[in-house]
Design an enzyme around this catalytic site. Structure first.
Site, short mmCIF file in Angstrom:
data_model
loop_
_atom_site.label_atom_id
_atom_site.label_comp_id
_atom_site.label_asym_id
_atom_site.label_seq_id
_atom_site.Cartn_x
_atom_site.Cartn_y
_atom_site.Cartn_z
N VAL A 172 0.87 -1.17 0.00
CA VAL A 172 0.00 0.00 0.00
C VAL A 172 0.91 1.22 0.00
O VAL A 172 2.08 1.14 0.39
CB VAL A 172 -0.97 0.03 1.21
CG1 VAL A 172 -2.03 -1.05 1.06
CG2 VAL A 172 -0.24 -0.10 2.52
N SER A 173 0.37 2.35 -0.43
CA SER A 173 1.21 3.54 -0.63
C SER A 173 1.54 4.29 0.64
O SER A 173 2.58 4.95 0.72
CB SER A 173 0.53 4.49 -1.61
OG SER A 173 0.38 3.84 -2.86
N THR A 174 0.67 4.24 1.62
CA THR A 174 0.93 5.01 2.84
C THR A 174 0.74 4.13 4.07
O THR A 174 0.05 3.11 4.04
CB THR A 174 -0.02 6.23 2.95
OG1 THR A 174 -1.37 5.76 3.02
CG2 THR A 174 0.14 7.17 1.77
N GLN B 94 -2.85 3.13 5.24
CA GLN B 94 -3.68 2.24 4.44
C GLN B 94 -3.55 0.81 4.96
O GLN B 94 -2.60 0.47 5.65
CB GLN B 94 -3.28 2.31 2.97
CG GLN B 94 -3.64 3.64 2.32
CD GLN B 94 -3.18 3.71 0.87
OE1 GLN B 94 -2.11 3.24 0.53
NE2 GLN B 94 -4.00 4.33 0.04
#
Length: 178
Positions: A8-10, A13
């Site tokens: 996931v990007s962050t 998340q």
């Protein structure tokens, strides 16, 4: 061994849906990153690639979890293939462990290569057209011809290059190149 990779990007998340899908698809071990896909170096992906063995299969829920672009995906899959491991993506139904899957993947690779070459051609054509109009790319020179002559004169008088650089507000390397 089927090895899952989730990303996931962050940090805020959630990886749960990806981990569940990978587990249900048979992943025996899962590596997970909470980091942007734009970053090429991702700690868990790097660990996964370091630990791959022949006949392992890297499994992702969607290929964009592994790579930000098709070019990046091709590079990562090439790394996977160098250790004679395979790659599977659940959403895109890509599976390089089968002849048909390799065919599909290599068709994608060919299209990506073609597009890279077209972009390069268009870039070169644009640069050629700009040069024909008298535009020159690159960074403008830090010193004019007159300033370069003055640098040489000051140097011949014995001035320290560091002092000359400070006088013209340029780096020491710029003065040395003159």
């Amino acid at each position: 061994m089927i090895i899952g990779y989730a990303r996931v990007s962050t940090a805020d998340q959630n990886l749960d849906a990806q981990i569940t899908a990978l587990t249900e698809a048979g992943a025996e071990r899962i590596f997970a990153d909470k980091i942007s896909g734009a970053k090429r170096s991702r700690p868990e992906l790097d660990r996964l690639l370091d630990q791959l063995r022949p006949d392992d299969v890297v499994l992702v829920t969607k290929y964009d979890r592994l790579a930000r672009s098709l070019v990046d995906l091709l590079d990562i899959v090439a790394q996977i293939e160098t250790v004679q491991a395979g790659f599977r993506s659940l959403a895109e139904d890509i599976d390089t462990t089968t002849p048909a899957g390799r065919l599909i993947f290599h068709v994608f690779a060919s299209i990506a290569q073609f597009e890279r070459e077209r972009i390069r051609e268009r870039t070169m054509e644009g640069l050629k057209a700009a040069r024909a109009k008298g535009r020159v790319g690159g960074r403008p020179p830090a010193l004019s011809a007159d300033q370069k002559a003055e640098v040489l004169r000051l140097k011949s008088e014995g001035r320290a290059m560091k002092d000359i650089a400070n006088l013209f507000k340029v780096s020491l390397a710029t003065v040395k190149r003159v």
